[in-house]
Design an enzyme around this catalytic site. Structure first.
Site, PDB file in Angstrom:
ATOM      1  CB  SER A 128      -0.854  -0.036   1.263  1.00  0.00           C
ATOM      2  OG  SER A 128      -1.432   1.211   1.521  1.00  0.00           O
ATOM      3  CE1 TYR A 153      -3.872  -2.556   5.521  1.00  0.00           C
ATOM      4  CE2 TYR A 153      -3.374  -0.206   5.498  1.00  0.00           C
ATOM      5  CZ  TYR A 153      -3.646  -1.376   4.825  1.00  0.00           C
ATOM      6  OH  TYR A 153      -3.669  -1.373   3.460  1.00  0.00           O
ATOM      7  CE  LYS A 157      -1.380  -4.504   3.448  1.00  0.00           C
ATOM      8  NZ  LYS A 157      -1.662  -5.838   2.893  1.00  0.00           N
ATOM      9  CG  ASN A 183      -6.728   5.986  -1.663  1.00  0.00           C
ATOM     10  OD1 ASN A 183      -5.514   6.184  -1.547  1.00  0.00           O
ATOM     11  ND2 ASN A 183      -7.570   6.185  -0.671  1.00  0.00           N
TER      12      ASN A 183
END
Ligand code: UD1
Length: 345
Positions: A128, A153, A157, A183
């Site tokens: 991400s 979170y 990653k 996104n």
């Protein structure tokens, strides 16, 4: 003739289901493993209605190594893995960090453990843009600094990227491609699959479409006092089908020994930053549906602005985000209407 078997973990989820469709359409056999914690079996019907093929499905948790082993025994010859199985709500990760570290990291480690035993050649990992934190300079390239994660979170990653790098550098007998998504938004143009969040949506687009259809009274725009032209945050909204296609290219690159290095990292974005208010406007123009919204205070932890420099993926993968934002908004809206027709929402 099938191009081979690919394991898609989290394949009934939002990006996983769209990627499964693109893999099947490109001639791969897909086995999905999913614990259905944030999705449901009907997604398989959606995939079948688009592709004409029902993917093989195992309901199990990737943190369960015995279950994974059973899957590899039952479905021999898996050539590549695309790993989407992960918990992904930023806010929830602040409340339940152990759950996030356990789910996201144990899943990855089980996969890395089992790959050599079954001769799997490549792993695509879902990462991400969160790894860049609040960038000093936009657009961000793959060489932009990795900033300290602002949530468990985001930290999963970053740690996952490091684990994969260490494993590959230790001479693992497989390759990996890490894809950093900006996104992801929208739905398949058929409206057979899309994003289906549990409960009150945390992300912008599902909240917006639920407001447009009347499930939610009003969309809150979190802040209009940022240092951006209209004061709202800026993101790089990437169409989910465009995104899914990049995974097929990444898998093929590894299976056909085309990688330039055993581990490669690519940004997947459009290269264009759009503000939250601009996105609402694009939705309203494209669908001719008004979205009641009001400006409220900033959401804590939000990044002011981030968008991708996707030129590395454009050049090396030959991949480009193509869908205009208006079409993406129409697809999100058609999906929301389909959920209403089916009595789901
Ligand atoms: C976050 C994560 C990202 C993750 C994504 C999907 C970070 C920095 N980003 O992205 O890694 O992949 O979630 O889980 O951790 N907004 C509103 N009103 C709403 C909802 C959102 O104004 O009701 C605004 C937000 O303030 C933000 C933008 O819309 O500026 C996008 O928000 P969201 O869809 O939640 O995604 P991110 O926070 O960008």
């Amino acid at each position: 003739m099938s191009k081979g078997r690919i394991l898609v973990t989290g394949g009934t989820g939002y990006i996983g289901s769209h990627t499964t469709v693109e893999l099947i359409n490109s001639g791969y056999d897909v086995v999905i493993i999913d614990n259905l914690s944030n999705s449901n079996r009907e997604v398989l019907e959606g995939i079948k209605s688009i592709t004409g093929i029902m993917p093989d499905f195992v309901e199990a948790d990737c943190t369960d190594l015995d279950a994974l082993t059973g899957l590899f025994e039952k479905y021999p010859g898996i050539k590549g893995i695309i790993n989407f199985a992960a918990s992904k709500a930023v806010g929830e990760s602040m409340q339940k960090p152990v759950l996030y570290y356990r789910n996201n990291l144990n899943t990855l480690m089980n996969l890395l453990d089992i790959m050599p035993d079954y001769g799997v050649k490549g792993l695509v990992f879902s990462s991400s843009c969160t790894v860049y934190g609040e960038p000093d300079v936009n657009p961000v390239t793959e060489k932009s600094p990795i900033k300290k994660a602002t949530s468990p979170y985001g930290n999963t990653k970053q740690i996952s990227e490091e684990i994969i790098t260490d494993v590959i550098n230790a001479g693992a007998p497989f390759k990996s491609i890490i894809l950093r998504y900006f996104n992801p938004v929208g739905a398949h143009p058929s409206a057979e699959i899309g994003e289906l969040p549990n409960g009150v949506p945390q992300n912008l687009i599902p909240y917006l479409t639920q407001t447009a259809i009347g499930i939610r009274k009003e969309l809150s725009v979190f802040g209009n006092d940022y240092d951006t032209p209209d004061g709202s945050c800026i993101r790089d909204f990437i169409n989910v089908v465009d995104l899914a296609k990049a995974h097929v290219i990444a898998i093929e690159r590894m299976l056909n020994d085309k990688s330039d290095a055993p581990i490669e990292i690519f940004n997947l974005g459009t290269g264009k930053g759009l503000s939250v208010l601009q996105l609402i406007d694009a939705f309203e123009r494209a669908t001719e549906v008004k979205v009641p919204h009001k400006i409220v205070g900033r959401r804590s932890g939000d990044i002011e602005k981030v968008w991708a420099d996707p030129s590395y993926a454009n050049e090396v993968l030959g991949w480009k985000a193509e869908t205009p934002i208006e079409d993406t908004m129409v697809s999100a809206w058609n999906w929301q209407k389909k959920l209403r027709e089916r009595g789901i929402m």
